[in-house]
Design a protein around this motif. Structure first.
Motif, PDB file in Angstrom:
ATOM      1  N   THR A  14      -0.409   6.074   7.843  1.00 36.33           N
ATOM      2  CA  THR A  14      -0.495   4.586   7.222  1.00 36.33           C
ATOM      3  C   THR A  14       1.318   4.398   7.811  1.00 36.33           C
ATOM      4  O   THR A  14       1.797   5.092   7.062  1.00 36.33           O
ATOM      5  CB  THR A  14       0.092   4.159   5.943  1.00 36.33           C
ATOM      6  OG1 THR A  14      -1.618   4.327   5.353  1.00 36.33           O
ATOM      7  CG2 THR A  14      -0.193   2.896   5.359  1.00 36.33           C
ATOM      8  N   THR A  70       1.020  -1.033   0.258  1.00 36.02           N
ATOM      9  CA  THR A  70       0.658   0.071   0.026  1.00 36.02           C
ATOM     10  C   THR A  70       0.728   1.142  -0.021  1.00 36.02           C
ATOM     11  O   THR A  70       0.568   2.048  -0.471  1.00 36.02           O
ATOM     12  CB  THR A  70      -1.295  -0.073   1.126  1.00 36.02           C
ATOM     13  OG1 THR A  70      -1.821  -0.841   0.969  1.00 36.02           O
ATOM     14  CG2 THR A  70      -2.182   0.970   1.056  1.00 36.02           C
ATOM     15  N   CYS A  73       6.225   5.994   7.869  1.00 38.38           N
ATOM     16  CA  CYS A  73       5.353   6.352   7.886  1.00 38.38           C
ATOM     17  C   CYS A  73       4.295   7.518   7.115  1.00 38.38           C
ATOM     18  O   CYS A  73       4.960   7.810   6.156  1.00 38.38           O
ATOM     19  CB  CYS A  73       4.184   6.752   9.479  1.00 38.38           C
ATOM     20  SG  CYS A  73       5.251   8.811   9.379  1.00 38.38           S
ATOM     21  N   ARG A 113       0.832  10.405   6.071  1.00 40.55           N
ATOM     22  CA  ARG A 113      -0.501  10.631   6.217  1.00 40.55           C
ATOM     23  C   ARG A 113      -0.851  11.898   5.135  1.00 40.55           C
ATOM     24  O   ARG A 113      -0.287  12.703   5.172  1.00 40.55           O
ATOM     25  CB  ARG A 113      -0.287  11.852   7.688  1.00 40.55           C
ATOM     26  CG  ARG A 113      -1.569  12.374   8.153  1.00 40.55           C
ATOM     27  CD  ARG A 113      -1.366  13.579   9.193  1.00 40.55           C
ATOM     28  NE  ARG A 113      -1.041  15.180   7.942  1.00 40.55           N
ATOM     29  CZ  ARG A 113      -0.770  16.185   8.470  1.00 40.55           C
ATOM     30  NH1 ARG A 113      -0.512  15.903   9.657  1.00 40.55           N
ATOM     31  NH2 ARG A 113      -0.055  17.024   7.880  1.00 40.55           N
ATOM     32  N   THR A 162       0.914   3.709  -2.892  1.00 40.48           N
ATOM     33  CA  THR A 162       0.007   5.241  -2.712  1.00 40.48           C
ATOM     34  C   THR A 162       0.908   6.461  -2.860  1.00 40.48           C
ATOM     35  O   THR A 162       0.898   7.521  -3.871  1.00 40.48           O
ATOM     36  CB  THR A 162      -0.176   5.239  -1.499  1.00 40.48           C
ATOM     37  OG1 THR A 162      -1.030   4.218  -0.781  1.00 40.48           O
ATOM     38  CG2 THR A 162      -0.562   7.175  -0.285  1.00 40.48           C
ATOM     39  N   ILE A 196      -3.784   3.165   9.731  1.00 36.37           N
ATOM     40  CA  ILE A 196      -3.805   1.971   9.310  1.00 36.37           C
ATOM     41  C   ILE A 196      -2.440   1.072   9.259  1.00 36.37           C
ATOM     42  O   ILE A 196      -1.800   1.647   8.948  1.00 36.37           O
ATOM     43  CB  ILE A 196      -4.555   1.361   7.798  1.00 36.37           C
ATOM     44  CG1 ILE A 196      -6.577   2.172   7.889  1.00 36.37           C
ATOM     45  CG2 ILE A 196      -4.269   0.597   7.274  1.00 36.37           C
ATOM     46  CD1 ILE A 196      -6.380   2.381   6.357  1.00 36.37           C
ATOM     47  N   ALA A 197      -1.972  -0.440   9.680  1.00 37.14           N
ATOM     48  CA  ALA A 197      -1.456  -1.119   9.326  1.00 37.14           C
ATOM     49  C   ALA A 197      -1.914  -2.594   9.871  1.00 37.14           C
ATOM     50  O   ALA A 197      -3.067  -2.664   9.798  1.00 37.14           O
ATOM     51  CB  ALA A 197      -0.776  -0.546  10.580  1.00 37.14           C
ATOM     52  N   GLY A 249      -7.514  -0.914  10.416  1.00 35.66           N
ATOM     53  CA  GLY A 249      -7.862   0.023  10.501  1.00 35.66           C
ATOM     54  C   GLY A 249      -8.644   0.622  11.904  1.00 35.66           C
ATOM     55  O   GLY A 249      -9.520  -0.042  12.186  1.00 35.66           O
ATOM     56  N   SER A 291      -5.240  10.491   7.783  1.00 35.21           N
ATOM     57  CA  SER A 291      -5.192   9.008   8.445  1.00 35.21           C
ATOM     58  C   SER A 291      -3.964   8.563   8.268  1.00 35.21           C
ATOM     59  O   SER A 291      -3.264   9.255   6.818  1.00 35.21           O
ATOM     60  CB  SER A 291      -6.381   8.117   7.539  1.00 35.21           C
ATOM     61  OG  SER A 291      -5.960   7.366   8.134  1.00 35.21           O
TER      62      SER A 291
END
Length: 296
Positions: free
Chosen positions: A77, A32, A68, A70, A36, A104-105, A282, A75
């Motif tokens: 990740t 992801t 990480c 945002r 992303t 989310i992780a 999440g 949110s």
């Protein structure tokens, strides 16, 4: 551990220069973040809507250990973290005044960060709202018997049908916002490559999408068959088509997420060769309710 072991930036190119190799080193677990951040790199800062994104990497002894990011949705990740690293990051972000709508992780990392965020960001409650099971393709095994029909790449002439299928998928899984033709260009589906499974007369009966390859990895997403056509093997067949195309294109990792509670879909993907790797969670962060009569 010092807070400044976490290095933060709003520059995606600077972030990739420092952490890109780390992300590509574990393409399955990092699928992801890879897709992303590639979208941000290629489409610009507002690829996920108005607002700033934030990127961070944890570096110890000169080596990147975790990242990480945002998005404008606020949110966060995360890649896998030890609980102490999750706590340090939560304290660092809270101390800088950042706000988060959720995290989310992988399950353990998400739980550790959610617990830490509730400690460091006063008046926040964390509630789990999504769970996903990550699978990686092992040996691709086409389903038997194979349903009648064939797979074909979705073309421009299929756009209206594709939008209908994606709209039905969004409604089926409860995603928001709803999907329509006007929202397509900014939706999470716009950058993906789609395949239809069609009956011998050319009628599309199922679809599967996939991300572009990044770091040798593609993610199959979404897979959808209208409710009245399920149970006929179409979803498995179209997933095999997309997976085989990825392997033929040189992919080293083909992955997908399932709902852990959906026994049917989990069994289907495992039959065609997808092996469970890890569970993800999440959490949504909301301000704690104040007692009646108490004001800010």
């Amino acid at each position: 551990m010092r807070p400044d072991d976490w290095h933060l930036t709003d520059d995606v190119h600077d972030f990739l220069a420092r952490a890109g190799d780390f992300l590509r080193s574990r393409p399955t677990l990092h699928n992801t973040p890879l897709t992303t951040i590639e979208r941000l790199r290629t489409r610009g800062a507002h690829a996920f809507g108005p607002g700033a994104s934030l990127f961070g990497h944890l570096e110890t002894a000169g080596e990147v250990r975790a990242v990480c990011y945002r998005l404008p949705t606020r949110s966060l990740t995360l890649t896998p973290l030890l609980p102490e690293h999750a706590d340090t990051l939560a304290a660092h972000l809270a101390g800088l005044g950042h706000t988060l709508s959720g995290v989310i992780a992988d399950h353990d990392t998400a739980a550790a960060f959610a617990e830490a965020w509730q400690r460091h960001a006063a008046g926040v409650t964390a509630v789990a709202h999504w769970r996903g099971r990550l699978h990686r393709l092992g040996t691709l095994t086409p389903p038997e018997p194979r349903p009648e029909g064939s797979g074909r790449a979705v073309g421009r002439q299929d756009h209206a049908q594709l939008v209908r299928f994606c709209s039905e998928f969004v409604a089926d899984v409860g995603e928001a916002p709803s999907m329509d033709a006007d929202a397509w260009a900014v939706s999470r589906f716009a950058d993906k490559h789609f395949t239809f499974w069609q009956t011998p007369d050319g009628t599309p009966v199922s679809m599967a999408g996939s991300t572009s390859m990044v770091g040798g990895m593609i993610r199959v997403d979404p897979v959808y068959t209208p409710a009245h056509l399920r149970g006929r093997g179409y979803a498995g067949a179209v997933t095999v088509e997309v997976s085989r195309a990825a392997l033929d294109a040189g992919a080293t990792d083909a992955v997908l997420f399932t709902n852990p509670e959906n026994v049917t879909s989990n069994a289907l993907y495992q039959r065609i060769g997808y092996v469970p790797v890890a569970d993800f969670t999440g959490y949504r962060f909301t301000p704690a309710e104040r007692p009646s009569g108490v004001t800010a």
